[in-house]
Each structure stands twice: as structure tokens, then as C-alpha cells.
Design an enzyme around this catalytic site. Structure first.
Site, PDB file in Angstrom:
ATOM      1  N   GLU A   1     -83.336  -1.038 -64.606  1.00  0.00           N
ATOM      2  CA  GLU A   1     -82.629  -1.418 -63.367  1.00  0.00           C
ATOM      3  C   GLU A   1     -82.962  -2.862 -63.072  1.00  0.00           C
ATOM      4  O   GLU A   1     -84.122  -3.265 -63.094  1.00  0.00           O
ATOM      5  CB  GLU A   1     -83.022  -0.535 -62.186  1.00  0.00           C
TER       6      GLU A   1
ATOM      7  N   ASN B   1     -86.965   7.868 -60.061  1.00  0.00           N
ATOM      8  CA  ASN B   1     -86.732   6.452 -59.837  1.00  0.00           C
ATOM      9  C   ASN B   1     -87.878   5.784 -59.075  1.00  0.00           C
ATOM     10  O   ASN B   1     -88.149   6.111 -57.920  1.00  0.00           O
ATOM     11  CB  ASN B   1     -85.436   6.268 -59.040  1.00  0.00           C
ATOM     12  N   GLU B   2     -88.571   4.855 -59.739  1.00  0.00           N
ATOM     13  CA  GLU B   2     -89.571   3.975 -59.122  1.00  0.00           C
ATOM     14  C   GLU B   2     -90.684   4.739 -58.408  1.00  0.00           C
ATOM     15  O   GLU B   2     -91.259   4.240 -57.436  1.00  0.00           O
ATOM     16  CB  GLU B   2     -88.894   2.981 -58.175  1.00  0.00           C
TER      17      GLU B   2
END
EC number: 3.2.1.46
Length: 566
Positions: free
Chosen positions: A157, A81-82
Site C-alpha cells: 500500500e 491491514n497495518e
């Protein structure tokens, strides 16, 4: 997997949540995205890509376990994530999935910005390994390289915005405009339900609110009904029609079909100030009342009637009209006209299945009980974690202490013994918070059991003021005891602001009872019912949660937790 070969597929709430989602809509897609990884994957380094085979094994084990233990088919899997992506790891992961017959599991990458698309164009093997290019908070825009990959583009997201009517406006605008401006065919809200203490970072940034399990109170917020405008009249697998979805007076529309003759059109006219998301900044634009005429062509020319659902976010009176069924609209020779006001959402559809569910009134909101206790005596818990505790670092699980013949057979245990490969800079200590953030005066009592000899330690705390991505800077009143027989009182989780210290006589592998009493500007502590320290002056924080935790990532147990507060 807290450690290697630790395959437990019954931890956490996500298995339950996925099964509940599938009950409501079997067509719903399930996606896994790692935020942090267990420390053992990195063999001491805070990095998941040095040993791609090990990381892929860990991820694929989870996918296989979902099927074996819960009959859940995971449809897509992300990378990290990110955070940075690694092309070699993505290819190794694809190889592992294919080798185990998991061809249907698509890889999403890289869940940050669009940069991976440039590498995909240059590397055909990487391009083949990835099914979806996913970006977070793209501001409804994509980049040319992402389009050139020929892959599905997703806003994997988005939202993350306080769930009032402005949050609903944000959600209405991006649900449409991510496709209209950026050709993204999926938009995923972070997060689904705000079921965490509101004073934590991103309080109430869920599509609805259910943050009082002790009272049962919940609130179906306006973003839920904005969601319904799309999700009640489409399904995964429907296709967007390629039209210019910009309205002349501002706002947007999208049209989707199931390929079997059904058509759904969603229109939004959200104004700038009433549709700001938390990120990115929103450039200025104007929306005005307008009359819009739509023309249905091809197979849709024969449509005679469309069902109409309508929402209007009323920011002046505060009395918004949400997801109301209006009279069907007649289509004449493929044409219909609508008068659109500002801050409205319309769904026009051939489907007649829409419904606004009237739920029973939930119990009224109540503050967290001012006198609360938990002895953790539960033989077959439905979840691995105790209710109302919110772990900020570490993992606190129910534990059956079979070696204890006495009062501590069922306990709460901190079980992560190696710092994870972190997503953000979390704390070096573990901590779980509980209670009412507004609490000022409180007495916290807990039986504690240090398992780590020599340098192990645990704490109980009050007036704890932070968590989440800010947990490193958490302040409060922390009462620590250590396996070397000493104690400390600190004003922070990091243990740097020492208010008092001395000898306690506590030892590891023995039960002790700690009591922390905070009244006004003064705090005192008891060990096994006897005063250990007193009259420590407290200046700030002035309020906060109760908490418990450990000095490091170490095994430790807690029992008979109690707090009396006001």
C-alpha cells in the site's frame, strides 16, 4: 458474514469492481486484505487470532465464494491491514488453503512494516507459508532482513496522496524508486478512485476522482496518466532488469522485459517539492536537467527503434503535458541519448500498443441535490447498499420487510449486530452520512423502526462534521428516539453533549416519523408530524451532512428518507 453461517457473496461493490477490472485486463491480479473482521470471529474479544481456525475459515470462505459465485480467482490474501501479525494464524491459513486445493493463492504479510521478515528468517515454516513480504508506505526503502527472506518484496500500500500534479509526481517517483531503492516489484496505490465525499478523511486521495454519482461528473486526474506510463507497457509477470536505476542528475529509471524480446524503460525526474507523498517524510534531494545515455546489451542490442511516450508536470503554468506520444527514437548499436528536464516521465518501449483514450466530456459537476428523497422501493437492487449514503460504522442494506403488509415492504436496514474487530477506533454507534458538507439549514425527515426492545434507539442528524477514522469525535445535531419511550437531542454522535431530553412515547417494532429542522442557530424536532421539541440553540458545527444511524450495533429500519437543505 455479518454473523456465523451468513454466507452472502453479493454484498458491496467489490465483486463488480473485480469483474470490471478483469474485463479490461484479464492478467490483472486480485488481492484480498482484511481491515476489520466480523465480531463473531473473536467471540467477544477485539482480536482475530485467538481462534485461528475460525478466522481462516472466514477468509477461505470468501476466496471459495469468489470463484463459485463470480468466477473470480483470488491470487493473494493478506493477514490484517497495518495491525499485528500472528505466526500461528499465518501457518493455519496456509494449511487451510492447501487442504482445499488453493495452492495458487499466495499469502502477503504483514501489510505494515518489515518486522515480519526477521521472524521469517528464524522460522522456516513461517517463511514457507508466505509468498510476498508486503510493507506499507516504505519510503522506497527496504531492510536487509526482508531481502534475506528471498521472497518477493512489495509496497503493498502506497501513494494515499491528494491527486493533483504533486500527487502525480509522488506516484511517478515511487513507482520507479520502490524498485530502484528497495527492490520492490509491485506498488499498490491506496486508493484507486476517490468515490467518496471529499470532506471525509483522505479526500481525493485516489488516482482519479468520481465523487458525484448524482451528476455523473468525474475527472481523470494526472496520476492516471502517470500510471499508464508503466501499466500500458508491462503486464503482471514481466521482470525488472537488475540495473542501477539512479540517474546522475537525479531521478531514476527502470527497465522491464516479458522475456520474449520486448523491453520497456520508464524514466522519472521528479523534483523534491513536486513529488512529496502524504507519508513518510521525504529527505531532501536535487534533480537537474541532464543528458542521459542508455546502452542496450545482450538480446536488446539488436533493438533499432523505441516508441516514446512523455509527460511533463508543469507547476509554473499549470498546463501539464500528460502521456503524449512522441516520435520514435532510433537506437544505434544499442545506444541512445535523451535530454531530460525536471519533472518529466518518459516511457521507451518496443511495444506499439500504447494509446491515450479520448473519453467523451463527462457531465458538468453539480452539488448534491438540495431536495433529495429515497423510498428504497427497489425490488432487485444492483448493489446491496442505497446510493449516496456513505456508511461510516455499521452496514446499511436494502431490506425486504416481508412481514409488513403496508407502506414499508422495502426499507433500508442496519444489519451488523455485533461490533466488528476494528481496524481503528470506530464509533460505538452506527452512522451513514449523505448530502452536501456545505449544507447549513436543512430539514431531515425519515420513517424509523426500532427493532431492539428496551434499550434500542435510532437517530437522524444534520450538520454532521466527520467520519472515517475520526468518526468517534463526530459532531452535529442528533435527534434520537429510544425504545423506552424517551428522546434526546445531542451535539455529538457519542451522545455526551445533551441539548434536550424528554418523553416521546416511541416504542419498538412500530413505525414512527422523525423530522429534524435546523435553521441558523436553532433546531426543532417533530414526531409523527407534531412538534416534540423546539428552539434548541445550536452553536456549532455550522455546516455538514445529513445522517441516520443507531444507538448500538442493532437491527433497525429506515424508510422514506428526505432532506431539504440550503
Amino acid at each position: 458474514m455479518h454473523y456465523e453461517n451468513d454466507e452472502n457473496y453479493f454484498r458491496g461493490y467489490e465483486w463488480w469492481l473485480m469483474k470490471e477490472a478483469k474485463k479490461r485486463n484479464p492478467e490483472i491480479k486480485l488481492i484480498g486484505l482484511p481491515w476489520a473482521f466480523p465480531g463473531w470471529i473473536g467471540k467477544g474479544e477485539n482480536w482475530p487470532y485467538d481462534y485461528p481456525d475460525i478466522t481462516a475459515y472466514y477468509i477461505v470462505s470468501w476466496i471459495l465464494g469468489a470463484k463459485q459465485y463470480h468466477d473470480l480467482d483470488i491470487d493473494y490474501i493478506g493477514i490484517w491491514n497495518e495491525r499485528a501479525f500472528n505466526s500461528k494464524y499465518i501457518k493455519v491459513l496456509r494449511h487451510y488453503l492447501d487442504r482445499l486445493g488453493l495452492w495458487n493463492v499466495g499469502i502477503i504479510a504483514a501489510d505494515g512494516n518489515w518486522d515480519i521478515s526477521k521472524e521469517m528468517i528464524a522460522d522456516p515454516y513461517l517463511n514457507d507459508a508466505i509468498e510476498v513480504v508486503g510493507a506499507h508506505y516504505p519510503g522506497t526503502k527496504t531492510v536487509q532482513n526482508a531481502i534475506l527472506t528471498g521472497k518477493k518484496l512489495w509496497s503493498s500500500e502506497d501513494y494515499s496522496t491528494f491527486n493533483d500534479d504533486v500527487g502525480a509526481g509522488c506516484w511517478a517517483r515511487i513507482l520507479n524508486q520502490n524498485y530502484v531503492n528497495g527492490n520492490m516489484t509491485s506498488t499498490i496505490a491506496w486508493n484507486l478512485v476517490a468515490s467518496y465525499y471529499e470532506e471525509l478523511p483522505f479526500g481525493r486521495c485516489g488516482l482519479m476522482t468520481a465523487q458525484e454519482p448524482w451528476s455523473g461528473h468525474y475527472k481523470v486526474e494526472s496520476p492516471i496518466w502517470i500510471t499508464a506510463h508503466t501499466t500500458q507497457f508491462t503486464q503482471p509477470g514481466w521482470s525488472y532488469l537488475q540495473v542501477d536505476g539512479h540517474l546522475e542528475g537525479g531521478g531514476s529509471f527502470v527497465a522491464l522485459t516479458d522475456g520474449l524480446g520486448n523491453l520497456t524503460i520508464i524514466i522519472e525526474t521528479m523534483s523534491h517539492n513536486h513529488s512529496k507523498c502524504i507519508r513518510p517524510p521525504l529527505p531532501n534531494f536535487n534533480v537537474i536537467p541532464q543528458r542521459a545515455t542508455f546502452y542496450l546489451r545482450g538480446s536488446f542490442y539488436m533493438v533499432e527503434t523505441l516508441q516514446v511516450w512523455h509527460s511533463r508536470l508543469d507547476f509554473e503554468s499549470g498546463h501539464s503535458s500528460l502521456f503524449q506520444k512522441l516520435r520514435p527514437i532510433k537506437v544505434w548499436k544499442g545506444r541512445f541519448t535523451l535530454d531530460l528536464k525536471v519533472d518529466e516521465v518518459y516511457t521507451l518501449t518496443t511495444l506499439k500498443t500504447g494509446r491515450k483514450y479520448i473519453c467523451p466530456e463527462p457531465p458538468p459537476p453539480q452539488p448534491f441535490p438540495s431536495n433529495y428523497k429515497d423510498d428504497f422501493n427497489i425490488r432487485n437492487p444492483p448493489f446491496s447498499e442505497a446510493p449516496n449514503f456513505a456508511d461510516q460504522t455499521g452496514v446499511f442494506e436494502y431490506f425486504v420487510n416481508a412481514s409488513d403488509p403496508g407502506d414499508h415492504v422495502f426499507t433500508l436496514r442496519q444489519v451488523v449486530v455485533q461490533r466488528p474487530i476494528t481496524w481503528v477506533s470506530d464509533a460505538d454507534q452506527t452512522i451513514s452520512v449523505i448530502g452536501n458538507f456545505k449544507w447549513v439549514n436543512m430539514t431531515v425527515t425519515c420513517d424509523i423502526y426500532i427493532e431492539k426492545p428496551r434499550d434500542g434507539g435510532v437517530f437522524i442528524a444534520g450538520r454532521v462534521d466527520n467520519g472515517g477514522i475520526y468518526v468517534r469525535r463526530t459532531k452535529g445535531v442528533f435527534f434520537w428516539v429510544f425504545a423506552d419511550g424517551t428522546y434526546r437531542v445531542t451535539g455529538d454522535l457519542a451522545g455526551e453533549e445533551i441539548l434536550m431530553k424528554g418523553l416521546a412515547g416511541v416504542r419498538d417494532n412500530a413505525w414512527h416519523t422523525l423530522t429534524l429542522n435546523i435553521q441558523g442557530n436553532s433546531a426543532s424536532g417533530l414526531l409523527n408530524g407534531y412538534p416534540l421539541w423546539e428552539n434548541v440553540t445550536i452553536s456549532k458545527p455550522q455546516n455538514g451532512w445529513a445522517a441516520l444511524g443507531t444507538r448500538s450495533f442493532e437491527l433497525a429500519q429506515f424508510d422514506n428518507f428526505q432532506v431539504e437543505a440550503c
